[in-house]
Motif scaffolding. Structure first.
Motif, PDB file in Angstrom:
ATOM      1  N   GLU A  87       0.920  -1.345  -0.228  1.00 12.90           N
ATOM      2  CA  GLU A  87      -0.139  -0.119   0.185  1.00 12.90           C
ATOM      3  C   GLU A  87       0.747   1.201   0.173  1.00 12.90           C
ATOM      4  O   GLU A  87       0.524   2.291  -0.775  1.00 12.90           O
ATOM      5  CB  GLU A  87      -1.114   0.086   1.318  1.00 12.90           C
ATOM      6  CG  GLU A  87      -2.144  -1.069   1.008  1.00 12.90           C
ATOM      7  CD  GLU A  87      -3.113  -0.965   2.421  1.00 12.90           C
ATOM      8  OE1 GLU A  87      -2.824  -0.377   3.199  1.00 12.90           O
ATOM      9  OE2 GLU A  87      -3.706  -2.260   2.346  1.00 12.90           O
ATOM     10  N   THR A  88       1.839   1.278   0.711  1.00 12.52           N
ATOM     11  CA  THR A  88       2.922   2.553   0.832  1.00 12.52           C
ATOM     12  C   THR A  88       4.038   2.563  -0.321  1.00 12.52           C
ATOM     13  O   THR A  88       4.378   3.570  -0.506  1.00 12.52           O
ATOM     14  CB  THR A  88       3.557   2.417   2.123  1.00 12.52           C
ATOM     15  OG1 THR A  88       4.136   1.330   2.432  1.00 12.52           O
ATOM     16  CG2 THR A  88       2.363   2.736   3.259  1.00 12.52           C
ATOM     17  N   ASP A  89       4.430   1.347  -0.806  1.00  9.27           N
ATOM     18  CA  ASP A  89       5.420   1.352  -1.736  1.00  9.27           C
ATOM     19  C   ASP A  89       5.113   0.291  -2.789  1.00  9.27           C
ATOM     20  O   ASP A  89       5.210  -0.871  -2.523  1.00  9.27           O
ATOM     21  CB  ASP A  89       6.701   0.968  -1.041  1.00  9.27           C
ATOM     22  CG  ASP A  89       8.051   0.990  -1.960  1.00  9.27           C
ATOM     23  OD1 ASP A  89       7.673   1.008  -3.156  1.00  9.27           O
ATOM     24  OD2 ASP A  89       9.100   0.994  -1.180  1.00  9.27           O
ATOM     25  N   ARG A  90       4.677   0.930  -3.766  1.00  7.75           N
ATOM     26  CA  ARG A  90       4.365  -0.042  -4.992  1.00  7.75           C
ATOM     27  C   ARG A  90       5.407  -0.933  -5.556  1.00  7.75           C
ATOM     28  O   ARG A  90       5.283  -1.893  -6.623  1.00  7.75           O
ATOM     29  CB  ARG A  90       3.756   0.753  -6.240  1.00  7.75           C
ATOM     30  CG  ARG A  90       2.785   1.712  -5.590  1.00  7.75           C
ATOM     31  CD  ARG A  90       1.334   1.486  -6.103  1.00  7.75           C
ATOM     32  NE  ARG A  90       0.528   1.014  -7.065  1.00  7.75           N
ATOM     33  CZ  ARG A  90      -0.302   0.319  -6.795  1.00  7.75           C
ATOM     34  NH1 ARG A  90      -0.879   0.233  -5.366  1.00  7.75           N
ATOM     35  NH2 ARG A  90      -0.826  -0.063  -7.798  1.00  7.75           N
ATOM     36  N   ARG A  91       6.716  -0.726  -5.313  1.00  8.52           N
ATOM     37  CA  ARG A  91       7.956  -1.463  -5.814  1.00  8.52           C
ATOM     38  C   ARG A  91       7.859  -2.825  -5.000  1.00  8.52           C
ATOM     39  O   ARG A  91       8.489  -3.631  -5.371  1.00  8.52           O
ATOM     40  CB  ARG A  91       9.342  -0.781  -5.710  1.00  8.52           C
ATOM     41  CG  ARG A  91       9.341   0.518  -6.379  1.00  8.52           C
ATOM     42  CD  ARG A  91      10.470   1.154  -5.911  1.00  8.52           C
ATOM     43  NE  ARG A  91      10.569   1.731  -4.624  1.00  8.52           N
ATOM     44  CZ  ARG A  91      11.412   2.084  -3.935  1.00  8.52           C
ATOM     45  NH1 ARG A  91      12.589   2.680  -4.453  1.00  8.52           N
ATOM     46  NH2 ARG A  91      11.123   2.764  -2.604  1.00  8.52           N
TER      47      ARG A  91
END
Length: 149
Positions: A87-91
């Motif tokens: 949710e916070t880091d699409r990587r």
């Protein structure tokens, strides 16, 4: 010098133990073909659901990122894992076992328990505790050496 030979033998014996488990899992899952690394990933995620990224698996299982990636892809294709974007880091992708994985994981744990009981049945509890304590001390010393360097 004698200790070094002993440690080399211990390492070889642990590899033999892993082969026994891999053979038992292979025989148990004749209809499915799981690599030892796939089994390790299933066990790890079942026991550690919060450590659920490829990087977590690579570090904790001490396996290359490439092998983790191939194994995760295979488990996703088999319907045993899902990968969702963080949710916070699409990587980052978060891995989770599916319901379809539940009976597979339970079978792995059952095979593990059967082997464990068979191997240790004639060894007194006191000797098992002493072995665990000794191994813990040895492993702690190895970890200390990792931290020094």
């Amino acid at each position: 010098m004698e200790f070094a030979r002993t440690m080399e033998q211990v390492i070889k014996e642990f590899a033999a133990i892993r082969k026994v488990y891999a053979k038992a899992f292979t025989e148990s899952f004749l209809q499915e073909n799981f690599s030892p690394n796939e089994v390790d990933i299933l066990i790890f995620l079942a026991r550690n659901p919060s450590l659920n990224t490829g990087k977590d698996l690579s570090v904790c299982l001490d396996v290359s990122k490439g092998l983790i990636c191939r194994s995760v892809d295979s488990l996703i294709k088999k319907g045993l894992l899902t990968a969702e974007d963080d949710e916070t880091d699409r990587r980052i992708q978060r891995l989770a076992l599916t319901e379809k994985a539940d009976p597979v994981v339970q079978e792995i744990f059952q095979v593990n328990q059967e082997i464990f009981q068979d191997i240790l049945q004639d060894i007194p509890e006191e000797e098992i505790r002493q072995m665990e304590a000794t191994l813990k001390k040895i492993i702690e010393k190895f970890h200390e050496r990792l931290e020094i360097k």
